[in-house]
Scaffold this motif. Structure first.
Motif, PDB file in Angstrom:
ATOM      1  N   GLY A   9      60.572   8.643 -25.217  1.00  0.00           N
ATOM      2  CA  GLY A   9      60.356   7.409 -25.053  1.00  0.00           C
ATOM      3  C   GLY A   9      61.577   6.568 -25.952  1.00  0.00           C
ATOM      4  N   VAL A  10      62.334   5.566 -25.343  1.00  0.00           N
ATOM      5  CA  VAL A  10      63.218   4.449 -25.829  1.00  0.00           C
ATOM      6  C   VAL A  10      62.775   3.644 -25.446  1.00  0.00           C
ATOM      7  CG1 VAL A  10      64.524   5.427 -23.832  1.00  0.00           C
ATOM      8  CG2 VAL A  10      65.760   4.396 -25.984  1.00  0.00           C
ATOM      9  N   SER A  11      62.981   2.348 -26.170  1.00  0.00           N
ATOM     10  CA  SER A  11      62.379   0.760 -25.868  1.00  0.00           C
ATOM     11  C   SER A  11      63.567   0.057 -26.203  1.00  0.00           C
ATOM     12  CB  SER A  11      60.906   1.234 -26.213  1.00  0.00           C
ATOM     13  OG  SER A  11      61.120  -0.868 -25.532  1.00  0.00           O
ATOM     14  N   VAL A  12      63.990  -0.916 -25.173  1.00  0.00           N
ATOM     15  CA  VAL A  12      64.497  -1.945 -25.481  1.00  0.00           C
ATOM     16  C   VAL A  12      64.455  -3.292 -25.723  1.00  0.00           C
ATOM     17  CG1 VAL A  12      67.008  -3.548 -24.918  1.00  0.00           C
ATOM     18  CG2 VAL A  12      66.653  -0.723 -24.155  1.00  0.00           C
ATOM     19  N   ILE A  13      64.923  -4.043 -26.528  1.00  0.00           N
ATOM     20  CA  ILE A  13      63.675  -4.714 -27.153  1.00  0.00           C
ATOM     21  C   ILE A  13      64.332  -6.418 -26.183  1.00  0.00           C
ATOM     22  CG2 ILE A  13      63.625  -6.388 -28.921  1.00  0.00           C
ATOM     23  CD1 ILE A  13      61.868  -4.052 -29.017  1.00  0.00           C
ATOM     24  N   THR A  14      63.240  -6.719 -25.604  1.00  0.00           N
ATOM     25  CA  THR A  14      63.895  -7.740 -24.780  1.00  0.00           C
ATOM     26  C   THR A  14      63.323  -9.384 -25.588  1.00  0.00           C
ATOM     27  OG1 THR A  14      62.165  -7.290 -23.101  1.00  0.00           O
ATOM     28  CG2 THR A  14      64.677  -6.411 -22.756  1.00  0.00           C
ATOM     29  N   LYS A  54      63.676 -12.588 -15.429  1.00  0.00           N
ATOM     30  CA  LYS A  54      64.709 -13.062 -15.915  1.00  0.00           C
ATOM     31  C   LYS A  54      65.855 -12.327 -16.523  1.00  0.00           C
ATOM     32  CE  LYS A  54      68.553 -15.643 -13.658  1.00  0.00           C
ATOM     33  NZ  LYS A  54      70.135 -15.908 -15.655  1.00  0.00           N
ATOM     34  N   GLU A  55      65.052 -12.896 -17.263  1.00  0.00           N
ATOM     35  CA  GLU A  55      65.790 -12.684 -19.200  1.00  0.00           C
ATOM     36  C   GLU A  55      65.504 -11.148 -19.522  1.00  0.00           C
ATOM     37  OE1 GLU A  55      63.980 -15.909 -22.224  1.00  0.00           O
ATOM     38  OE2 GLU A  55      65.215 -17.163 -21.136  1.00  0.00           O
ATOM     39  N   VAL A  56      64.521 -10.941 -19.129  1.00  0.00           N
ATOM     40  CA  VAL A  56      64.265  -9.411 -19.829  1.00  0.00           C
ATOM     41  C   VAL A  56      65.357  -8.090 -19.200  1.00  0.00           C
ATOM     42  CG1 VAL A  56      62.322  -7.401 -19.528  1.00  0.00           C
ATOM     43  CG2 VAL A  56      62.020  -9.527 -19.785  1.00  0.00           C
ATOM     44  N   LEU A  57      65.744  -8.532 -17.850  1.00  0.00           N
ATOM     45  CA  LEU A  57      66.321  -7.592 -16.954  1.00  0.00           C
ATOM     46  C   LEU A  57      67.524  -7.916 -17.589  1.00  0.00           C
ATOM     47  CD1 LEU A  57      65.463  -7.716 -13.630  1.00  0.00           C
ATOM     48  CD2 LEU A  57      64.714  -6.288 -14.722  1.00  0.00           C
ATOM     49  N   GLU A  58      68.407  -9.326 -17.927  1.00  0.00           N
ATOM     50  CA  GLU A  58      69.694  -9.835 -18.307  1.00  0.00           C
ATOM     51  C   GLU A  58      69.519  -8.417 -20.098  1.00  0.00           C
ATOM     52  OE1 GLU A  58      69.349 -13.662 -18.224  1.00  0.00           O
ATOM     53  OE2 GLU A  58      70.343 -13.641 -15.948  1.00  0.00           O
ATOM     54  N   ALA A  59      68.749  -9.014 -21.180  1.00  0.00           N
ATOM     55  CA  ALA A  59      68.326  -8.393 -22.623  1.00  0.00           C
ATOM     56  C   ALA A  59      68.463  -6.353 -22.396  1.00  0.00           C
ATOM     57  CB  ALA A  59      67.098  -8.415 -23.229  1.00  0.00           C
ATOM     58  N   ALA A  60      68.349  -5.714 -21.145  1.00  0.00           N
ATOM     59  CA  ALA A  60      67.890  -4.538 -20.974  1.00  0.00           C
ATOM     60  C   ALA A  60      69.364  -3.946 -21.155  1.00  0.00           C
ATOM     61  CB  ALA A  60      66.604  -4.171 -19.572  1.00  0.00           C
ATOM     62  N   ALA A  61      69.556  -5.334 -19.828  1.00  0.00           N
ATOM     63  CA  ALA A  61      71.635  -4.987 -18.912  1.00  0.00           C
ATOM     64  C   ALA A  61      72.376  -4.600 -20.375  1.00  0.00           C
ATOM     65  CB  ALA A  61      71.851  -5.750 -18.082  1.00  0.00           C
ATOM     66  N   SER A 110      61.880   5.610 -20.052  1.00  0.00           N
ATOM     67  CA  SER A 110      62.761   4.108 -20.828  1.00  0.00           C
ATOM     68  C   SER A 110      61.557   2.527 -21.066  1.00  0.00           C
ATOM     69  CB  SER A 110      63.637   3.620 -20.933  1.00  0.00           C
ATOM     70  OG  SER A 110      63.545   3.959 -19.234  1.00  0.00           O
ATOM     71  N   ASN A 111      61.992   1.949 -21.472  1.00  0.00           N
ATOM     72  CA  ASN A 111      61.385   0.711 -21.492  1.00  0.00           C
ATOM     73  C   ASN A 111      61.729  -0.197 -21.703  1.00  0.00           C
ATOM     74  OD1 ASN A 111      60.025   0.071 -23.765  1.00  0.00           O
ATOM     75  ND2 ASN A 111      58.799   1.585 -23.144  1.00  0.00           N
ATOM     76  N   ALA A 112      61.372  -1.618 -21.650  1.00  0.00           N
ATOM     77  CA  ALA A 112      61.664  -3.307 -21.918  1.00  0.00           C
ATOM     78  C   ALA A 112      60.686  -3.273 -22.956  1.00  0.00           C
ATOM     79  CB  ALA A 112      62.455  -3.960 -20.541  1.00  0.00           C
ATOM     80  N   SER A 113      60.415  -3.698 -24.158  1.00  0.00           N
ATOM     81  CA  SER A 113      59.095  -4.347 -24.868  1.00  0.00           C
ATOM     82  C   SER A 113      59.069  -5.641 -25.914  1.00  0.00           C
ATOM     83  CB  SER A 113      58.599  -3.068 -25.298  1.00  0.00           C
ATOM     84  OG  SER A 113      59.342  -3.161 -26.593  1.00  0.00           O
ATOM     85  N   TYR A 155      63.626  -6.426 -35.925  1.00  0.00           N
ATOM     86  CA  TYR A 155      63.418  -6.455 -34.968  1.00  0.00           C
ATOM     87  C   TYR A 155      64.149  -7.673 -34.404  1.00  0.00           C
ATOM     88  CZ  TYR A 155      61.215  -1.981 -34.080  1.00  0.00           C
ATOM     89  OH  TYR A 155      60.813  -0.554 -33.991  1.00  0.00           O
ATOM     90  N   ARG A 156      65.761  -7.365 -33.205  1.00  0.00           N
ATOM     91  CA  ARG A 156      66.253  -8.478 -32.842  1.00  0.00           C
ATOM     92  C   ARG A 156      66.682  -7.876 -31.102  1.00  0.00           C
ATOM     93  NH1 ARG A 156      65.390  -9.813 -36.510  1.00  0.00           N
ATOM     94  NH2 ARG A 156      66.104 -10.904 -39.102  1.00  0.00           N
ATOM     95  N   VAL A 157      66.623  -8.940 -30.351  1.00  0.00           N
ATOM     96  CA  VAL A 157      66.699  -8.880 -28.712  1.00  0.00           C
ATOM     97  C   VAL A 157      68.155  -7.642 -28.208  1.00  0.00           C
ATOM     98  CG1 VAL A 157      67.438  -9.815 -26.802  1.00  0.00           C
ATOM     99  CG2 VAL A 157      65.429 -11.177 -28.672  1.00  0.00           C
ATOM    100  N   GLY A 158      67.918  -6.746 -27.694  1.00  0.00           N
ATOM    101  CA  GLY A 158      68.697  -6.014 -27.770  1.00  0.00           C
ATOM    102  C   GLY A 158      68.532  -4.412 -28.952  1.00  0.00           C
ATOM    103  N   ASP A 159      67.644  -4.214 -29.219  1.00  0.00           N
ATOM    104  CA  ASP A 159      67.229  -3.352 -30.277  1.00  0.00           C
ATOM    105  C   ASP A 159      66.860  -1.999 -29.267  1.00  0.00           C
ATOM    106  OD1 ASP A 159      68.997  -3.897 -32.853  1.00  0.00           O
ATOM    107  OD2 ASP A 159      66.604  -4.416 -33.349  1.00  0.00           O
ATOM    108  N   ILE A 160      67.578  -0.911 -29.501  1.00  0.00           N
ATOM    109  CA  ILE A 160      67.163   0.135 -28.821  1.00  0.00           C
ATOM    110  C   ILE A 160      66.189   1.300 -29.905  1.00  0.00           C
ATOM    111  CG2 ILE A 160      67.813   2.177 -28.273  1.00  0.00           C
ATOM    112  CD1 ILE A 160      70.596   1.166 -27.942  1.00  0.00           C
TER     113      ILE A 160
END
Length: 270
Positions: free
Chosen positions: A227-232, A246-253, A109-112, A119-124
């Motif tokens: 593989g799965v990516s969270v759009i942050t 910080k924003e990346v971690l918040e969006a992933a959470a 898994s990752n953030a991207s 795509y929108r922020v938070g998309d899987i």
């Protein structure tokens, strides 16, 4: 490399009797996934011979053995990145260890950052292919046939069967997922406007700083990958101007509960 891998594998086998069939690299979006594992044994990276140490906030640094349903798993709670100063061989060392512990299926898994306009922020995003733009290849150098062949077929880096099963589960659980091509860059800087445009022109849907090396090495050893990516963040002017770790971690959470549910069910049913 062979001797170091075997030393680490033997150490871990002496510590516990688990033979995991699934390996997980818990990057951004799955940091709390151990809560979903029936944990039998946890060992910090610092106690494992030859293991690097994670230096990135949000990556805890533990190797976790346990079960999900009736499936035995080993999970990396935190990964290593090339930008931390490690060689590609060090970044991918745990994947080789997983293989010799018994792992046949690797989930990463990752953030991207998203460049796909849909795509929108938070998309899987379920990654179905990648573009390797890392500055060094993890298989560079003399090949050891005990690990795998000199030339690796990368026509299916991410298992179509696992992707299709994940899509079935996503529909059942009413989790919206997207398809995507992931492009790997070195980091640690976030992309410039021009670099985001380059990523889009090259045919990728999202961009990040990990995953590609681990998947290449897993395929070198005949492992099946998912593989799965969270759009942050999104490649528009406003998002690029304000993006931070910080924003990346918040969006992933925010996306994490859905990602965890999807991965848990995929392992249990696959």
């Amino acid at each position: 490399m062979w001797e170091k891998v075997q030393q680490t594998v033997n150490y871990l086998k002496e510590k516990n009797s688990y033979t995991p069939s699934f390996g997980l690299i818990l990057g951004s979006g799955l940091g709390n996934f151990p809560d979903d594992i029936d944990v039998e044994f946890t060992i910090p990276y610092k106690d494992i011979p030859n293991f690097p140490q994670t230096t990135v906030a949000g990556h805890h640094g533990n190797l976790i053995f346990g079960k999900i349903g009736n499936k035995s798993v080993v999970a990396m709670q935190g990964r290593f990145h090339y930008y931390e100063g490690y060689s590609m061989q060090e970044v991918t060392f745990p994947v080789r260890v997983m293989k010799f512990l018994g792992v046949e299926h690797l989930i990463v898994s990752n953030a991207s950052g998203g460049v796909n306009p849909f795509y929108r922020v938070g998309d899987i995003v379920l990654i179905y292919d990648h573009i390797n733009f890392m500055p060094q290849h993890p298989l560079r150098g003399a090949n050891d046939e005990r690990f795998g062949p000199r030339f690796v077929n990368m026509s299916e880096p991410y298992s179509h069967e696992m992707i299709n099963k994940a899509k079935e589960i996503a529909v059942e659980l009413q989790i919206d997922v997207k398809d995507g091509i992931y492009l790997g860059l070195q980091g640690p800087t976030f992309e410039t406007h021009a670099e985001y445009r380059m990523v889009k022109i090259l045919g990728a849907d999202c961009v990040g700083m990990s995953t590609v090396p681990e998947v290449i090495v897993a395929k070198h050893m005949g492992m099946e990958c998912f593989g799965v990516s969270v759009i942050t963040d999104i490649s528009d002017e406003k998002s690029v101007a304000t993006v931070s770790h910080k924003e990346v971690l918040e969006a992933a959470a925010k996306a994490e509960p859905k990602v965890r549910m999807l991965i848990k069910e995929l392992i249990a049913r696959y």
